[in-house]
Design an enzyme around this catalytic site. Sequence first.
Site, mmCIF file in Angstrom:
data_model
loop_
_atom_site.group_PDB
_atom_site.id
_atom_site.type_symbol
_atom_site.label_atom_id
_atom_site.label_comp_id
_atom_site.label_asym_id
_atom_site.label_seq_id
_atom_site.Cartn_x
_atom_site.Cartn_y
_atom_site.Cartn_z
ATOM 1 N N ASN A 111 -32.359 131.883 21.538
ATOM 2 C CA ASN A 111 -31.304 132.892 21.602
ATOM 3 C C ASN A 111 -31.648 133.865 22.725
ATOM 4 O O ASN A 111 -32.811 134.043 23.060
ATOM 5 C CB ASN A 111 -31.233 133.655 20.269
ATOM 6 C CG ASN A 111 -30.133 134.709 20.264
ATOM 7 O OD1 ASN A 111 -29.023 134.459 20.757
ATOM 8 N ND2 ASN A 111 -30.416 135.887 19.741
ATOM 9 N N HIS A 113 -31.025 137.929 23.715
ATOM 10 C CA HIS A 113 -30.599 139.195 23.105
ATOM 11 C C HIS A 113 -30.698 140.299 24.154
ATOM 12 O O HIS A 113 -31.696 140.375 24.884
ATOM 13 C CB HIS A 113 -31.484 139.516 21.891
ATOM 14 C CG HIS A 113 -31.074 140.770 21.192
ATOM 15 N ND1 HIS A 113 -29.946 140.839 20.398
ATOM 16 C CD2 HIS A 113 -31.609 142.010 21.196
ATOM 17 C CE1 HIS A 113 -29.816 142.071 19.930
ATOM 18 N NE2 HIS A 113 -30.806 142.800 20.399
ATOM 19 N N SER A 140 -34.172 139.640 26.212
ATOM 20 C CA SER A 140 -35.257 138.820 25.663
ATOM 21 C C SER A 140 -34.726 137.446 25.292
ATOM 22 O O SER A 140 -33.652 137.329 24.702
ATOM 23 C CB SER A 140 -35.810 139.462 24.384
ATOM 24 O OG SER A 140 -36.224 140.790 24.595
ATOM 25 N N ASP A 149 -32.743 138.272 15.198
ATOM 26 C CA ASP A 149 -33.345 138.763 16.443
ATOM 27 C C ASP A 149 -34.865 138.932 16.288
ATOM 28 O O ASP A 149 -35.469 139.780 16.950
ATOM 29 C CB ASP A 149 -32.716 140.102 16.885
ATOM 30 C CG ASP A 149 -31.220 139.988 17.125
ATOM 31 O OD1 ASP A 149 -30.769 138.900 17.547
ATOM 32 O OD2 ASP A 149 -30.486 140.976 16.882
HETATM 33 C C1 GAR Z 1 -24.960 138.523 26.216
HETATM 34 O O1 GAR Z 1 -25.201 139.753 26.842
HETATM 35 C C2 GAR Z 1 -25.982 138.273 25.145
HETATM 36 O O2 GAR Z 1 -27.221 138.833 25.415
HETATM 37 C C3 GAR Z 1 -25.354 138.918 23.957
HETATM 38 O O3 GAR Z 1 -23.984 138.632 24.058
HETATM 39 C C4 GAR Z 1 -23.641 138.570 25.443
HETATM 40 C C5 GAR Z 1 -22.800 137.336 25.647
HETATM 41 O O4 GAR Z 1 -22.260 137.315 26.937
HETATM 42 N N1 GAR Z 1 -25.898 138.399 22.738
HETATM 43 C C6 GAR Z 1 -26.115 139.124 21.656
HETATM 44 O O5 GAR Z 1 -25.835 140.303 21.580
HETATM 45 C C7 GAR Z 1 -26.746 138.367 20.506
HETATM 46 N N2 GAR Z 1 -27.330 139.259 19.567
HETATM 47 P P1 GAR Z 1 -21.671 135.974 27.535
HETATM 48 O O6 GAR Z 1 -20.683 135.408 26.508
HETATM 49 O O7 GAR Z 1 -20.969 136.403 28.776
HETATM 50 O O8 GAR Z 1 -22.797 135.033 27.805
#
Ligand code: GAR
Length: 222
Positions: A111, A113, A140, A149
């Site tokens: 994942n 985060h 991360s 997480d």
């Molecule tokens: C990313 O910034 C990722 O780190 C976050 O969602 C976004 C997705 O963007 N993930 C989380 O918050 C998970 N806990 P994307 O759809 O443009 O890749």
Amino acid sequence: MSAAPLSLAILISGRGSNMAAIARSCAAHEIHATIACVGSDRVGAPGLDIARALGIDAFSLAPAAFDARAAWEEALVERLDAARPQLVVLAGFMRILGSGFVAHYRGRMLNIHPSLLPHYKGLHTHRRVLEAGDTHHGCSVHFVTEELDGGPVVAQGRVPVFADDDEQGLSARVQAVEHILYPRTIGWIASGRLAWRDGAPWFDGRPLAAPVVEDFDAPDRD
Ligand code: GAR
């Protein structure tokens, strides 16, 4: 390279910019991997159209279509396993996965985060970093365990936070780093540098005691 490319299944919930960055790295042969499928829990996730435009098999499986969460998770496992992925990549997948799902892919699921874990687990990380007045923030990549997480962190990208940053600008700075860090970490698995062994991450043949951290500057401020 002679071995078959590492086969990925990517799960998204929204925009899919990380998925697209991984797809670009695969296509440019920067990493020895291939995307077997992209799945979403949201029917209208914009990232699904991006995946399809790239010729990637993309599907949605909405939990609302199932009586219970367990049934949805079972169906998702079935759909993913049909694509025979070696690694499941959560890329903005905003749904908490149950212990059965996590156990099924233990050591085979990453994942990303948007914080320097273990700080700022959960949502609204950029806002919380700004409210706290932190001088650094970042993202991360970690193996997924039952703890939200909370699995072992393998790589982090750090960026500076400026006094006049707003949530949108800070989020964009972190995302630009995500698009470098996530493909790179997957590439480490594809090349065998990073592996899951005896319940923990190993890097370059040794147990990984602490994440690999890289500092990035702020190209948006140059
Ligand atoms: C990313 O910034 C990722 O780190 C976050 O969602 C976004 C997705 O963007 N993930 C989380 O918050 C998970 N806990 P994307 O759809 O443009 O890749």
